[in-house]
Design an enzyme around this catalytic site. Sequence first.
Site, PDB file in Angstrom:
ATOM      1  N   GLY B 129      -2.226  -7.502  -3.209  1.00  0.00           N
ATOM      2  CA  GLY B 129      -3.396  -8.104  -2.400  1.00  0.00           C
ATOM      3  C   GLY B 129      -3.022  -8.110  -0.864  1.00  0.00           C
ATOM      4  N   SER B 131      -2.459  -5.291   1.908  1.00  0.00           N
ATOM      5  CA  SER B 131      -3.372  -4.432   3.215  1.00  0.00           C
ATOM      6  C   SER B 131      -4.985  -4.922   3.094  1.00  0.00           C
ATOM      7  CB  SER B 131      -3.309  -3.025   2.893  1.00  0.00           C
ATOM      8  OG  SER B 131      -1.743  -2.475   2.943  1.00  0.00           O
ATOM      9  N   SER B 163      -3.497  -0.831  -5.626  1.00  0.00           N
ATOM     10  CA  SER B 163      -3.289   0.120  -6.674  1.00  0.00           C
ATOM     11  C   SER B 163      -3.627  -0.398  -7.972  1.00  0.00           C
ATOM     12  CB  SER B 163      -1.772   0.811  -6.857  1.00  0.00           C
ATOM     13  OG  SER B 163      -1.419   1.250  -5.782  1.00  0.00           O
ATOM     14  N   GLU B 246      16.429  -1.578  -6.936  1.00  0.00           N
ATOM     15  CA  GLU B 246      16.868  -0.314  -6.225  1.00  0.00           C
ATOM     16  C   GLU B 246      15.282   0.013  -5.821  1.00  0.00           C
ATOM     17  OE1 GLU B 246      17.090   3.484  -5.497  1.00  0.00           O
ATOM     18  OE2 GLU B 246      15.995   3.585  -7.484  1.00  0.00           O
ATOM     19  N   THR B 375       4.004   4.032   6.879  1.00  0.00           N
ATOM     20  CA  THR B 375       3.963   5.397   7.275  1.00  0.00           C
ATOM     21  C   THR B 375       5.224   6.170   7.732  1.00  0.00           C
ATOM     22  OG1 THR B 375       3.449   4.708   9.506  1.00  0.00           O
ATOM     23  CG2 THR B 375       1.543   4.891   8.072  1.00  0.00           C
ATOM     24  N   GLU B 377       5.542   7.295  10.584  1.00  0.00           N
ATOM     25  CA  GLU B 377       5.797   6.904  11.976  1.00  0.00           C
ATOM     26  C   GLU B 377       6.490   5.485  12.097  1.00  0.00           C
ATOM     27  OE1 GLU B 377       3.063   8.208  10.629  1.00  0.00           O
ATOM     28  OE2 GLU B 377       3.088   9.989  11.873  1.00  0.00           O
TER      29      GLU B 377
END
Lengths: 379, 393
Positions: B129, B131, B163, B246, B375, B377
């Site tokens: 929880g 974004s 998700s 990892e 992202t 970017e």
Amino acid sequence: MDFDLNEDQELLKKTAREFLTAECPSRLVREVEKGTGYSRELWEKMAGLGWVGLPVEEDLGGSGAGFLDMCLLVEEIGRALAPVPFISTALCEYALIDGGSAEQKKRLLPRMASGKLIMTPALNDATLSFHPGAIECGAAKKGGGYVIRGAKLLVPYGAIADAYLVATRTGGAGENGITLFIVDRNHKGISVSPVPTIACDARCHVQMESVEVGRESLLGREGDGWPLLKMLLRRGATLTSAEMIGGAQAVLERTVAYVKDRVQFERPVGSFQAVQHKCANMAGACDGARFVTYQAAWLLSENLPCDREVAIAKAWTSDAYTRVCLDSHQAHGAIGFTKEYDLQLYTRRAKAAELAYGDTRHHSEMLADLMGLGVSKSL
Amino acid sequence: MDLRFSPEEEAFRTELVEFLGAEVPPEMEADYDGLDLSPEQFEFAGAFDRKLAAKGWLCMHWPKEYGGQAASITRQVVFNEEMGYRRVPSRSSMGINIVGPAIMLYGNEEQKKRYLSAIARGDTEFCQGFSEPNSGSDLASLRTKAVEDGDSYIVNGQKIWSSRAHHASYCWLLARTDPEAPKHKGLTTFAVDMKTPGITVRPIVTVLGSTHFCEIFFDNARVPKDALVGEKNRGWYQAMGTLSFERSGIGRVASSRRALDDLIVYVKQTQRNGIPLSQDPIVRQQLAELQTEIEVARLLCYRVAWMQSKGKVPSYESSMARVFGQELSQKVMRVGMKILGLAGQLLHGVPGAPVNGNVTRGFLSTISNTIRSGTSEIQRNIIAQRGLALPRR
């Protein structure tokens, strides 16, 4: 898993960096371009430091270093754009170590290790391909020796080398019937003509009109030269990749320094994301190139199977170096495309190195074969 | 320099590959990104997680006292690589990689007891929880509020891109507990029971047609105070500093390698214009280029893992491995679709769909790969600013 270089390797890199920074400024690179494309003075100094003899065993005047060490040194040569026949001579040394007779080794390797005998591979025939089928230059038996007829093109350092390692065909086709010879540049029947190239790196066409050589010139066995030549090509591709990662890293560093310094709209242009992302791409190209190249070099050092990794190293690094240079030009703006600014020295050599010992297309084709796609019918 | 795995690690790889060969039937293999599981695959994933747990492999990187094996980073690389290559469907990565390690560091004894062994057994699932609709790359600007009220917090707000929230038992929630503080300093972590009244989950249907990501709405959800993990208003810093696992992204690279291998089989079996596609010089060049880039990606990931194994904290190096691997996963599908030609439009499950429609699914599912969890970017900003020391302004 260990990506680290050992202490000796770090020291070698550091020493080479310091030496070449002092002895090979861009002024020298520019001067040499106007002349022979080669600095004898720099070559002799490097030989004096024992670097030319690195691959050669101690008994024959060298130091018997590993192939990875050679690659580290060549990386620094690429960074400094040092105009010396280092890769060429090293490849011939290795070929002699692999396939030379005891007599040949004793006669040639000590002189090569000390820098007094420069030897260069003369491989390319008219099609300029690195596939074995492209070797056309003929050698026929005559008396106790051979007579070689043909032309070798774009021979690196062809005018200043003392001897050539010539790939010929004594029969057969493809990988069969390839025979290697060591021939003096001053041998009767040889004429050398320098050809202007993009990197001003002293390449020559070597014409051979009935060049008669004795059996002592034969390297390895008649008709069985391909395994030696294949090994030379693997090492050539890997050493050239090492040269390229040194050059690419230098270009990246130069670019980052420039965009930090250059102010437009009251801020460094390196603070703009469009420029930052270009630099990030260059960094990825450089780091990727370094790891694939080190992987190939390490496998060669350890005598482990490496065909796949060598093809990958040269395929990626060839594209990456040129791309880094072109991105650097864009990041530099107008100053970067002037002759006065050093970036062009790298860009021209990047293109030459990209083409040497197989370009991306060549190595991708080799890789396709190794991936189980079958041998292409186009070869 | 030695780029080999150790003999022990290679022995583990062999054992794992054999185990996966025996336990994962081909029809249970997920799509390349694991975003499009059928109900049967989802069921299988839960059961398989418990099998992995029984082997001690599910949370092998955890300390032994919490049910792990304290596995080395390189051993985890082997595990993640083979799981990615075999496209093993999985359900529990949030719990084992994020929640468990955070609870070990910041949770109280009661929380450790309640969650850790359940996560380690594969018995409980968390969703993230973090974004929000207006807080993506700039996560610290999030606005979901948790206000103290007696022995509880009252949570109001909306989370998104979570998700499998519709299957999760708990939400690992980051909420604002001090609206007056600077944005990084007013956030707190909670482990929230998804059955709490006031919580509504709405799955989001993606371009792929699957429901992996969800929205979560909190409407006066009353969360007991013992759900707070660690220190109030320290949630941001806790989220940044969890146990080392990892995280090079090697699993995704292995999945790309699998896709390439599937394409190799396809081009060898498929005739076009009278020759096998594997003899088409353009196809050969394209596949060799993918092979080359997969090798670059693999080594960029290994570098990150190697740094971690030496106790170094990777910074721009992880961003470099991730952005390269993420973009490559898209390129593999893009190139694959071109090679498949007209048949590439056939969906997964349609008879005659080349490569079982997986490249087609991958073409759509990989769109999110350069977006979720940082992202491209943002990754490039990190490479430029942390790696190359370019100025922010």
